[in-house]
Design a protein around this motif. Sequence first.
Motif: not given
Length: 172
Positions: A9, A11, A14-15, A18, A84, A86, A91-93
């Motif tokens: 993901l 930045k 991802s933000e 989250w 997702y 996470l 790092e998340s994908y």
Amino acid sequence: MFMKNWQLLSKEESEKVWDIIHDKFKFNPSINKRAKSFKIEQNHVIYDISHIWKKSSFDSLCKDLEDKMLEVFKFITHNYEEIYALNWQHESYKFNPRGEMPRDEFGEWLVPILPDGDYYFFIEKDFEWGYIGHPWQKTITIFGDELIEGIKLNKPCMLDRIGKEVTNTLKI
């Protein structure tokens, strides 16, 4: 090589994801085993997995969890649908459960399915269903009717103990 299916993901993405996790699930990570780290409004089941670390069959239980959860993810998603994966503070994908499932240097998925040190989330992109691994409470929370039903059809062996805190109108 492995990034063909597992897409990191950005930045910004991802933000955004989250932020939704924090807002929708009141995610408040804590190392306190008794703290309420998230709140699920949807139907959900909390499984106690604290017993698995003491079993001689630990490795086979972990493989069974990976295999069966992957099958359930495939069963409840469309051919080209991504979900997702996470990893809190890492790092998340997003990935397609039908695609290649590469492993890291420890033999785990890029975001492990077993909560062994961090919070791990496997969540549908509209947040209708998901899997949350809690590392300190040693629990796995499954939410959303589709995922709960999918697990009923192909339940991982380690999900044999239901925790004390269950909010679910479905029979499991």
